[in-house]
Scaffold this motif. Structure first.
Motif, mmCIF file in Angstrom:
data_model
loop_
_atom_site.group_PDB
_atom_site.id
_atom_site.type_symbol
_atom_site.label_atom_id
_atom_site.label_comp_id
_atom_site.label_asym_id
_atom_site.label_seq_id
_atom_site.Cartn_x
_atom_site.Cartn_y
_atom_site.Cartn_z
ATOM 1 N N LYS A 1 2.325 10.434 7.644
ATOM 2 C CA LYS A 1 1.425 10.829 8.728
ATOM 3 C C LYS A 1 0.674 9.635 9.312
ATOM 4 C CE LYS A 1 0.599 15.457 6.826
ATOM 5 N NZ LYS A 1 -0.437 16.400 6.318
ATOM 6 N N ILE A 2 0.675 8.524 8.600
ATOM 7 C CA ILE A 2 -0.106 7.372 9.024
ATOM 8 C C ILE A 2 0.756 6.145 9.291
ATOM 9 C CG2 ILE A 2 -1.982 5.804 8.373
ATOM 10 C CD1 ILE A 2 -3.101 8.022 6.628
ATOM 11 N N ASN A 3 1.666 5.855 8.366
ATOM 12 C CA ASN A 3 2.417 4.605 8.408
ATOM 13 C C ASN A 3 3.715 4.718 9.178
ATOM 14 O OD1 ASN A 3 1.244 4.784 5.200
ATOM 15 N ND2 ASN A 3 0.573 3.089 6.471
ATOM 16 N N ASP A 4 4.215 3.569 9.598
ATOM 17 C CA ASP A 4 5.464 3.465 10.348
ATOM 18 C C ASP A 4 6.550 2.933 9.405
ATOM 19 O OD1 ASP A 4 7.567 2.957 12.041
ATOM 20 O OD2 ASP A 4 6.382 1.880 13.534
ATOM 21 N N LEU B 1 5.377 4.416 -4.553
ATOM 22 C CA LEU B 1 4.538 4.053 -3.413
ATOM 23 C C LEU B 1 4.388 5.177 -2.398
ATOM 24 C CD1 LEU B 1 5.793 0.411 -2.739
ATOM 25 C CD2 LEU B 1 3.533 1.080 -3.569
ATOM 26 N N LEU B 2 5.062 6.300 -2.620
ATOM 27 C CA LEU B 2 5.017 7.403 -1.669
ATOM 28 C C LEU B 2 3.774 8.257 -1.883
ATOM 29 C CD1 LEU B 2 8.735 8.618 -1.749
ATOM 30 C CD2 LEU B 2 7.686 6.944 -0.220
ATOM 31 N N SER B 3 3.174 8.686 -0.785
ATOM 32 C CA SER B 3 2.085 9.652 -0.871
ATOM 33 C C SER B 3 2.668 11.008 -1.250
ATOM 34 C CB SER B 3 1.353 9.750 0.464
ATOM 35 O OG SER B 3 2.212 10.308 1.458
ATOM 36 N N GLU B 4 1.796 11.969 -1.515
ATOM 37 C CA GLU B 4 2.276 13.284 -1.923
ATOM 38 C C GLU B 4 3.124 13.929 -0.835
ATOM 39 O OE1 GLU B 4 0.453 17.625 -3.329
ATOM 40 O OE2 GLU B 4 -0.795 15.821 -3.366
ATOM 41 N N ASP B 5 2.685 13.843 0.404
ATOM 42 C CA ASP B 5 3.457 14.430 1.506
ATOM 43 C C ASP B 5 4.792 13.708 1.692
ATOM 44 O OD1 ASP B 5 1.531 16.313 2.040
ATOM 45 O OD2 ASP B 5 0.504 15.068 3.533
ATOM 46 N N SER B 6 4.772 12.386 1.547
ATOM 47 C CA SER B 6 6.005 11.620 1.705
ATOM 48 C C SER B 6 7.000 11.947 0.601
ATOM 49 C CB SER B 6 5.703 10.120 1.705
ATOM 50 O OG SER B 6 4.805 9.787 2.724
ATOM 51 N N TYR B 7 6.508 12.057 -0.627
ATOM 52 C CA TYR B 7 7.411 12.388 -1.738
ATOM 53 C C TYR B 7 7.978 13.793 -1.572
ATOM 54 C CZ TYR B 7 9.301 12.971 -6.408
ATOM 55 O OH TYR B 7 10.162 13.185 -7.461
ATOM 56 N N ARG B 8 7.133 14.721 -1.094
ATOM 57 C CA ARG B 8 7.625 16.082 -0.880
ATOM 58 C C ARG B 8 8.728 16.087 0.172
ATOM 59 N NH1 ARG B 8 3.218 18.068 0.288
ATOM 60 N NH2 ARG B 8 2.617 18.907 -1.749
ATOM 61 N N SER B 9 8.571 15.288 1.213
ATOM 62 C CA SER B 9 9.591 15.224 2.265
ATOM 63 C C SER B 9 10.908 14.691 1.727
ATOM 64 C CB SER B 9 9.092 14.339 3.413
ATOM 65 O OG SER B 9 7.946 14.877 4.020
ATOM 66 N N ILE B 10 10.850 13.587 0.974
ATOM 67 C CA ILE B 10 12.090 13.011 0.457
ATOM 68 C C ILE B 10 12.689 13.889 -0.623
ATOM 69 C CG2 ILE B 10 11.183 11.575 -1.427
ATOM 70 C CD1 ILE B 10 13.796 10.586 1.238
ATOM 71 N N THR C 1 18.540 4.835 3.016
ATOM 72 C CA THR C 1 19.274 5.440 4.137
ATOM 73 C C THR C 1 18.650 6.763 4.554
ATOM 74 O OG1 THR C 1 21.337 4.407 3.384
ATOM 75 C CG2 THR C 1 21.533 6.265 4.888
ATOM 76 N N LEU C 2 18.254 7.590 3.570
ATOM 77 C CA LEU C 2 17.618 8.868 3.878
ATOM 78 C C LEU C 2 16.298 8.659 4.629
ATOM 79 C CD1 LEU C 2 18.163 10.991 0.625
ATOM 80 C CD2 LEU C 2 19.029 11.497 2.913
ATOM 81 N N PHE C 3 15.512 7.696 4.158
ATOM 82 C CA PHE C 3 14.245 7.405 4.815
ATOM 83 C C PHE C 3 14.472 6.923 6.243
ATOM 84 C CE2 PHE C 3 12.126 7.813 0.839
ATOM 85 C CZ PHE C 3 10.780 7.935 1.120
ATOM 86 N N SER C 4 15.427 6.030 6.422
ATOM 87 C CA SER C 4 15.666 5.465 7.752
ATOM 88 C C SER C 4 16.132 6.529 8.733
ATOM 89 C CB SER C 4 16.692 4.343 7.660
ATOM 90 O OG SER C 4 16.216 3.294 6.836
ATOM 91 N N ASP C 5 16.994 7.454 8.249
ATOM 92 C CA ASP C 5 17.497 8.514 9.128
ATOM 93 C C ASP C 5 16.409 9.527 9.465
ATOM 94 O OD1 ASP C 5 19.952 7.308 9.063
ATOM 95 O OD2 ASP C 5 20.783 8.628 7.513
ATOM 96 N N HIS C 6 15.531 9.786 8.481
ATOM 97 C CA HIS C 6 14.531 10.849 8.683
ATOM 98 C C HIS C 6 13.252 10.343 9.327
ATOM 99 C CE1 HIS C 6 12.744 14.760 7.989
ATOM 100 N NE2 HIS C 6 11.676 14.173 7.460
ATOM 101 N N PHE C 7 12.771 9.175 8.884
ATOM 102 C CA PHE C 7 11.499 8.661 9.369
ATOM 103 C C PHE C 7 11.657 7.593 10.442
ATOM 104 C CE2 PHE C 7 10.349 9.770 4.865
ATOM 105 C CZ PHE C 7 9.656 10.920 5.198
ATOM 106 N N ARG D 1 0.832 -1.196 0.000
ATOM 107 C CA ARG D 1 0.000 0.000 0.000
ATOM 108 C C ARG D 1 0.869 1.250 0.000
ATOM 109 N NH1 ARG D 1 -5.261 -1.193 1.065
ATOM 110 N NH2 ARG D 1 -5.703 -3.260 1.935
ATOM 111 N N GLU D 2 0.239 2.380 -0.258
ATOM 112 C CA GLU D 2 0.941 3.657 -0.285
ATOM 113 C C GLU D 2 1.522 3.982 1.093
ATOM 114 O OE1 GLU D 2 -0.406 7.672 -2.373
ATOM 115 O OE2 GLU D 2 -1.325 7.482 -0.391
ATOM 116 N N PHE D 3 2.736 4.542 1.089
ATOM 117 C CA PHE D 3 3.376 4.934 2.345
ATOM 118 C C PHE D 3 3.108 6.406 2.606
ATOM 119 C CE2 PHE D 3 6.981 6.797 4.657
ATOM 120 C CZ PHE D 3 6.902 6.062 5.827
ATOM 121 N N ASP D 4 2.456 6.681 3.743
ATOM 122 C CA ASP D 4 2.143 8.048 4.154
ATOM 123 C C ASP D 4 2.829 8.313 5.485
ATOM 124 O OD1 ASP D 4 1.060 10.480 4.960
ATOM 125 O OD2 ASP D 4 -0.925 10.047 4.150
#
Length: 327
Positions: free
Chosen positions: A17-20, A50-59, A78-84, A12-15
Motif C-alpha cells: 500500500k505504500i512502497n513501489d 521483509l513483507l508486511s502482513e498485507d504483502s505476505y497475505r497477497s503473495i 517473478t510473482l511479485f513482478s507480475d502482480h505488483f 525496510r519492510e515492503f508494504d
C-alpha cells in the motif's frame, strides 16, 4: 565465540500500500550483492521476512495451493513482478514529458533532473538524449534563457544546453532585476467599474492585478476616504524570492502595469513550505472597512454531512495562490 557478522545497508519492510516494487526489487538485489548472499533459500527467507502482513497475505494467495516457502526465490520474484509491477502506457508517459514546463523556482539542473524522471517509462531508448534535449529547450520559460538556447544549432547536446542555461541564469542573477524593491511592495486599488490591484515598488514601476469581480463589492458612497498605507520593511532574505514571484505573475499575465491608484495596500509575502513565496495583501487596514459584506448564513456542519451521505467520490481543492485565484 564466533564474531557477529555486520551487514552493509538496511532494508525496510515492503508494504504494497505504500512502497513501489520497481524500487524495492533492485534495492533488495543490491543488498544481496553487497553482503555476498548467494544462497537462494536464504534469499527467499529474507524476502518473505521483509513483507508486511498485507504483502505476505497477497503473495500467499498468489502461491495457492502451494505455500510461499515452497516456491523458489526466482519464482517469488517473478510473482511479485507480475502482480505488483507498475503497468504503464508509453504514450501516456510521453504525454507527461511533452507537456512539462520548467517551473520558475527550478534551476537548469533541477529542470533537467525532473525531465529524466518523467522519461523513466517513455521507452525512448537510443533517442532519450535527443528527446530530453528538445524538451529541455522548448519547455523553458520565455525570456533571455530560452532566446539564448534558440540561437544554438540542432547538433547541441543536452549537457551543453544545460551548461548554457546555467551560465545564462547565473549572469541574469547579477543583473538588475525589473523590480528594485526597497521594502515591502504595495497593493493598489482604484474605485470604479474595474477594480485593479498592483504591486508597486516605485513611481515608475508598478504591477496591476485585474479583479473585475470585486467591483460589485465597493460601497457607492462618495464620502469614502481613499487610503494608501506606506510600504513595510521587507527582509533582505526574502527580497529575491518576492522579485521572482512578481516576475512570474507578470509573465503569466496575472499582474500588469498601472501608473496610478488611489488605494495602497501593504503586501504580506508568505513563505510556503516548498520555499516559494505567496503574495498576499493586508486588506484589513484599507479596503475591508469600505466593503459591502454579503452576510449569507453558513451551513451547519450537520447539514453538510447529511448532504454528503452516500457519496463515493470527493474533491479537495488546494488554492496554492488563493488571493489571485479568488480574484
Amino acid at each position: 565465540m564466533s564474531e557477529e557478522k555486520s551487514f552493509v545497508g538496511h532494508l525496510r519492510e515492503f508494504d504494497v500500500k505504500i512502497n513501489d516494487w520497481s524500487i524495492f526489487k533492485p534495492r533488495l538485489l543490491n543488498y544481496f550483492t553487497a553482503n555476498n548472499i548467494d544462497d537462494p533459500v536464504r534469499k527467499r527467507a529474507i524476502l518473505l521476512n521483509l513483507l508486511s502482513e498485507d504483502s505476505y497475505r497477497s503473495i500467499f494467495n498468489l502461491c495457492l495451493p502451494t505455500a510461499p516457502e515452497r516456491k523458489t526465490f526466482e519464482e517469488l520474484i517473478t510473482l511479485f513482478s507480475d502482480h505488483f509491477g507498475t503497468q504503464t502506457s508509453v504514450f501516456a508517459e510521453r504525454e507527461k514529458i511533452y507537456s512539462a514546463k520548467k517551473l520558475s523556482s527550478e534551476t537548469a539542473n533541477d529542470w533537467a533532473a525532473r525531465l529524466r524522471n518523467l522519461a523513466a517509462y517513455c521507452e525512448f531508448d537510443e533517442e532519450l538524449n535527443i528527446a530530453l534535449r528538445d524538451r529541455f529547450i522548448v519547455g523553458y520559460n520565455k525570456g533571455p534563457v530560452m532566446d539564448r538556447l534558440f540561437e544554438e544549432r540542432k547538433q547541441i547536446s543536452l549537457a551543453e544546453a544545460i551548461r548554457i542555461a546555467s551560465s545564462k541564469e547565473a549572469a541574469r542573477g547579477k543583473e538588475a532585476t525589473p523590480f528594485s524593491l526597497k521594502g515591502e511592495p504595495l497593493f493598489h486599488f482604484r474605485k470604479g467599474s474595474k477594480c485593479a490591484a498592483s504591486a508597486k515598488t516605485s513611481p515608475s514601476t508598478s504591477q496591476e492585478i485585474s479583479a473585475n469581480k470585486m467591483s460589485s463589492l465597493w460601497q457607492k458612497q462618495s464620502s469614502v476616504i481613499k487610503l494608501s498605507i506606506p510600504a513595510r520593511p521587507l527582509p533582505f532574505a526574502m527580497k529575491s524570492k518576492v522579485e521572482d514571484e512578481l516576475n512570474r505573475l507578470l509573465e503569466m499575465g496575472v499582474i500588469s502595469p498601472v501608473e496610478y491608484s488611489e488605494w495602497g495596500i501593504p503586501e504580506v509575502p508568505v513563505l510556503k513550505p516548498d520555499g516559494s513565496i505567496r503574495i498576499c495583501g493586508d486588506f484589513e487596514v484599507t479596503v475591508n472597512p469600505h466593503l459591502e459584506v454579503d452576510k449569507y448564513p453558513l451551513p451547519r456542519t450537520d447539514d453538510l454531512f447529511a448532504s454528503l451521505a452516500g457519496g463515493e467520490e470527493y474533491t479537495k481543492l488546494d488554492l496554492s495562490n488563493a488571493f489571485n485565484q479568488v480574484l
